[in-house]
Each structure stands twice: as structure tokens, then as C-alpha cells.
Motif scaffolding. Structure first.
Motif, mmCIF file in Angstrom:
data_model
loop_
_atom_site.group_PDB
_atom_site.id
_atom_site.type_symbol
_atom_site.label_atom_id
_atom_site.label_comp_id
_atom_site.label_asym_id
_atom_site.label_seq_id
_atom_site.Cartn_x
_atom_site.Cartn_y
_atom_site.Cartn_z
ATOM 1 N N LEU A 245 0.807 -1.171 0.035
ATOM 2 C CA LEU A 245 0.067 -0.027 -0.069
ATOM 3 C C LEU A 245 0.950 1.074 -0.096
ATOM 4 N N MET A 246 0.328 2.351 -0.404
ATOM 5 C CA MET A 246 0.748 3.532 -0.323
ATOM 6 C C MET A 246 0.443 4.810 -0.016
ATOM 7 N N VAL A 247 0.681 5.559 0.792
ATOM 8 C CA VAL A 247 0.459 6.980 0.914
ATOM 9 C C VAL A 247 1.011 8.104 0.170
ATOM 10 N N LYS A 248 0.509 9.169 -0.583
ATOM 11 C CA LYS A 248 1.103 10.118 -1.280
ATOM 12 C C LYS A 248 0.477 11.303 -1.062
ATOM 13 N N PRO A 249 0.971 12.411 -0.981
ATOM 14 C CA PRO A 249 2.465 12.774 -0.524
ATOM 15 C C PRO A 249 2.801 12.200 0.859
ATOM 16 N N GLY A 250 3.993 12.757 1.395
ATOM 17 C CA GLY A 250 4.394 12.107 2.601
ATOM 18 C C GLY A 250 4.054 13.085 3.671
ATOM 19 N N ILE A 251 5.052 14.269 3.759
ATOM 20 C CA ILE A 251 5.091 15.053 5.063
ATOM 21 C C ILE A 251 3.791 15.425 5.311
ATOM 22 N N ALA A 252 2.623 15.933 4.764
ATOM 23 C CA ALA A 252 1.562 16.439 5.373
ATOM 24 C C ALA A 252 0.416 15.356 5.510
ATOM 25 N N PHE A 253 0.813 14.259 5.481
ATOM 26 C CA PHE A 253 0.098 12.926 5.808
ATOM 27 C C PHE A 253 0.391 11.976 6.401
ATOM 28 N N LEU A 254 1.128 12.371 7.653
ATOM 29 C CA LEU A 254 1.744 11.296 8.310
ATOM 30 C C LEU A 254 0.679 10.631 9.259
ATOM 31 N N ASP A 255 -0.476 11.233 9.455
ATOM 32 C CA ASP A 255 -1.581 10.687 10.391
ATOM 33 C C ASP A 255 -2.143 9.592 9.396
ATOM 34 N N VAL A 256 -2.290 9.669 8.010
ATOM 35 C CA VAL A 256 -2.867 8.703 7.175
ATOM 36 C C VAL A 256 -1.858 7.530 7.191
ATOM 37 N N LEU A 257 -0.518 7.655 7.153
ATOM 38 C CA LEU A 257 0.569 6.509 7.271
ATOM 39 C C LEU A 257 0.168 5.820 8.757
ATOM 40 N N HIS A 258 0.120 6.554 9.556
ATOM 41 C CA HIS A 258 -0.034 6.020 10.971
ATOM 42 C C HIS A 258 -1.237 5.243 11.083
ATOM 43 N N GLY A 259 -2.409 5.729 10.522
ATOM 44 C CA GLY A 259 -3.684 5.093 10.603
ATOM 45 C C GLY A 259 -3.611 3.760 9.772
ATOM 46 N N ILE A 260 -3.113 3.538 8.499
ATOM 47 C CA ILE A 260 -3.051 2.557 7.629
ATOM 48 C C ILE A 260 -2.387 1.606 8.508
ATOM 49 N N ARG A 261 -1.006 2.158 9.132
ATOM 50 C CA ARG A 261 -0.156 1.149 9.838
ATOM 51 C C ARG A 261 -0.860 0.344 10.903
ATOM 52 N N GLN A 262 -1.709 0.742 11.523
ATOM 53 C CA GLN A 262 -2.442 0.343 12.616
ATOM 54 C C GLN A 262 -3.412 -0.682 12.206
ATOM 55 N N ARG A 263 -4.081 -0.597 10.701
ATOM 56 C CA ARG A 263 -4.881 -1.589 10.483
ATOM 57 C C ARG A 263 -4.669 -2.557 9.302
ATOM 58 N N SER A 264 -3.486 -2.296 8.808
ATOM 59 C CA SER A 264 -2.839 -3.358 7.887
ATOM 60 C C SER A 264 -1.742 -3.864 8.277
#
Ligand code: PBG
Ligand code: ZN
Length: 325
Positions: A245-264
Motif C-alpha cells: 500500500l502507499m500514501v502520497k504525498p508524505g510529510i503532510a499526511f503522516l496521520d494517514v500513514l500511521h492510521g494505515i499502519r494500525q489497520r493493515s
């Protein structure tokens, strides 16, 4: 005042060795994916003004770029074409003689152990610049999927190691999985741009691919305000069979990265995009930040938020800094 017996956080900060011992996350060159731009019909590499240090490679130059990346320890590249054969559908991408197929073959031949990833989309190959087939002023989801399936199979036939669909059409991963399996490419993984936002941080990329695109991608890319939707869309791609899976862009979306990490539990990539690169370069050139420190802190933030893989234009520079220790 700190009274006797009270916990002191600073006890573990007293020396570099101690700090390293308790460091929670680390960067490693194995995590990096380097984006490379390849342009057809040019004799010399073309610098990208807004992204100092990044060029559009000639097709011959691509081979050297891959070898240089490999020599710096980088194990994966993702290819973007700059096409001179654009049309309404981006048909050059499903030609075995087209730029996408040629670039994949060139990169693989240059260094067979390099993981060669293709960015699978149409915007660099359509004359209107949208990421698919335009019908009545909007990108038609299902017509685009049919074309994307053809494109992915051609990429696989050209020797690609991983398919990375970036167009944000619904149902992409399922359709590509079926197409790849049907053509005998069950072993080729899909890294989905699963949470890709309609972001202003892509500005310099559009320079980089020489896109005359002036429209908006708001009807297919995600609204930057939406975190729950981003999680849902990544989880949908996981269900459809996305390998990464991927989140794009990065620095403004760290919450999204964190959220996906918790659930996948799938590997998770982040794309530090052109605008992030350009901002750091510009600020460093103006003498207002320390480039190396800011790059490493930003890449480190992605790891802390939950990313495993990092797609970054700084990959070679960062690899060099990591080697220096
Ligand atoms: C298009 C695409 C974009 C990027 C990669 N593929 C951006 C866009 O929507 O125009 C952005 C990369 C970057 O900004 O570094 N499918
Ligand atoms: Zn696109």
C-alpha cells in the motif's frame, strides 16, 4: 525541581552511543526507491529547473542512472516516461515498442538485480494530460481500467518486477491482478498508490514530465481533507489484492500513514513527492535550513509514522549520508 527518585528522561540522552542504543526507528538504504524520469527523443539529459539535481534521462542515460543507483546501494527504482507519442488514450503505453516497455527493458538489462517498478498511469502519455480516457469532460473509470490492464501486461512482458498503478481509478487493483494472473504473471506484485491525494505538492513533477496539464484531478484523486476515506481506500486495495500500500504525498499526511499502519499488515510505502523535494532544496539553497539534517529528519518521520518503504528523489544523497554514518 526534580526530586530524588524521580524519573529522568535525560539519563538516556547523555552520549551519542546511549542515544543510538535506545533509538526507536532507523533509516536504511534498503528501504529507498528512486524515481527516474526518461525522455524519448533527446540527446542530452535535461535538468528539471524546480528540482535541482534531478534530470530527465535520455534512454541511453537511463542505463547508467540505474547502475549508479545500484552502486550507491539502492535496490529499487520507479520509472516515469516523458512521451513524444501522446494521444487521447495513451496508447504508446500498451505498445511493446513504446517508451514504457523500452525503459523497463533498458533498466532491467542495465542491472538485473535492481527491482524495476513501473508507474502505471496515462497522464504522461495522453495529449490532454489526464490519467485515463476522457468522456464528457471527466475520466471514465472503467474504460481506463481496460486500458490499464493492457498496459500492465505489456510492462510485465517487458520484464518489470512490480506494477504501481497511480491513477486512482476505482477497482484498479482487482482488475490488474486478474489481468496479470490471466497472462501468466501471478508472481508480479502490485504496489498500489492506494491513498493518493489531489495535492498541491505535485507542482514540480508536472514540470518534470513536461505536462501541459492545466486541469484538475479532483474527480479521481482524494480530497486532502479526508483521513477516514484514505484509510478506507487503502483497505479496499488490500482486499483487492494489493501487495504493498502507499500514501502520497508524505510529510503532510503522516496521520494517514500511521492510521494505515494500525489497520493493515501489508508493507506500506510513502512517496515524498516533487514539492517536498523542491521545498527542501530551495530552503537549503537560501541558506535557511541544513539540507542533510532536514532530509534525514523528514525521511525518519515517515518511518516513525509507519512506512516501510520510501520513494524519494533524495534516495542517492541519503544513501551516501547513511554510509558516512
Ligand atoms: C500521476 C503522477 C503524479 C505523481 C506521480 N504520478 C502526480 C499527478 O497527479 O500529477 C507525482 C510525483 C511527484 O510529485 O513527485 N499519476
Ligand atoms: Zn496519472
Amino acid at each position: 525541581m526534580n526530586t530524588p527518585g524521580q524519573f529522568r528522561f535525560r539519563r538516556l540522552r547523555r552520549s551519542d552511543s546511549l542515544r543510538r542504543l535506545v533509538r526507536e526507528t532507523r533509516l536504511h538504504v534498503d528501504d529507498f526507491i528512486l524515481p527516474l524520469f526518461v525522455e524519448e527523443g533527446i540527446d542530452e539529459p535535461v535538468p528539471i529547473a524546480s528540482m535541482p539535481g534531478v534530470v530527465r534521462h535520455t534512454e541511453e542515460g537511463l542505463a547508467q542512472a540505474v547502475q549508479r543507483a545500484w552502486a550507491s546501494g539502492i535496490k529499487a527504482v520507479i520509472l516515469f516516461g516523458v512521451s513524444r507519442h501522446k494521444d487521447g488514450q495513451g496508447s504508446d503505453t500498451w505498445s511493446r515498442q513504446g517508451l514504457m516497455a523500452r525503459s523497463i527493458a533498458t533498466a532491467k538489462a542495465a542491472q538485473p538485480q535492481m527491482v524495476v517498478i513501473s508507474d502505471n498511469c496515462f497522464c504522461e502519455y495522453t495529449d490532454h494530460g489526464h490519467c485515463g480516457v476522457v468522456v464528457e469532460d471527466d475520466v471514465d473509470n472503467d474504460a481506463t481500467l481496460a486500458n490499464l490492464a493492457r498496459q500492465a501486461v505489456v510492462a510485465a512482458e517487458a520484464g518489470v518486477d512490480m506494477i504501481a498503478p497511480s491513477g486512482m481509478m476505482d477497482g484498479t487493483v482487482g482488475v490488474l491482478r486478474e489481468a496479470l494472473d490471466g497472462a501468466g504473471f501471478q508472481h508480479i506484485p502490485i504496489m498500489s498508490y492506494s491513498s493518493k491525494f489531489a495535492s498541491a505538492f505535485y507542482g514540480p513533477f508536472r514540470d518534470a514530465v513536461d505536462s501541459s496539464f492545466k486541469g484538475s484531478r479532483d474527480t479521481y484523486q482524494m480530497d486532502v481533507a479526508n483521513g477516514r476515506e484514505a484509510l478506507a481506500e487503502s483497505l479496499r486495495d488490500e482486499q483487492e489484492g494489493a501487495d504493498i500500500l502507499m500514501v502520497k504525498p508524505g510529510i503532510a499526511f503522516l496521520d494517514v500513514l500511521h492510521g494505515i499502519r494500525q489497520r493493515s499488515s501489508r508493507p506500506l510505502a510513502v512517496y515524498q513527492v516533487s514539492g517536498e523535494y523542491a521545498m527542501i532544496k530551495a530552503a537549503a539553497a537560501a541558506g535557511v535550513i541544513d539540507e542533510r539534517a532536514v532530509v534525514m529528519e523528514s525521511l525518519g518521520a515517515f518511518k516513525r509514522a509507519g512506512a516501510d518503504l520510501i520513494i524519494t528523489y533524495f534516495a542517492e544523497q541519503a544513501a551516501g549520508w547513511l554510509q558516512q554514518g
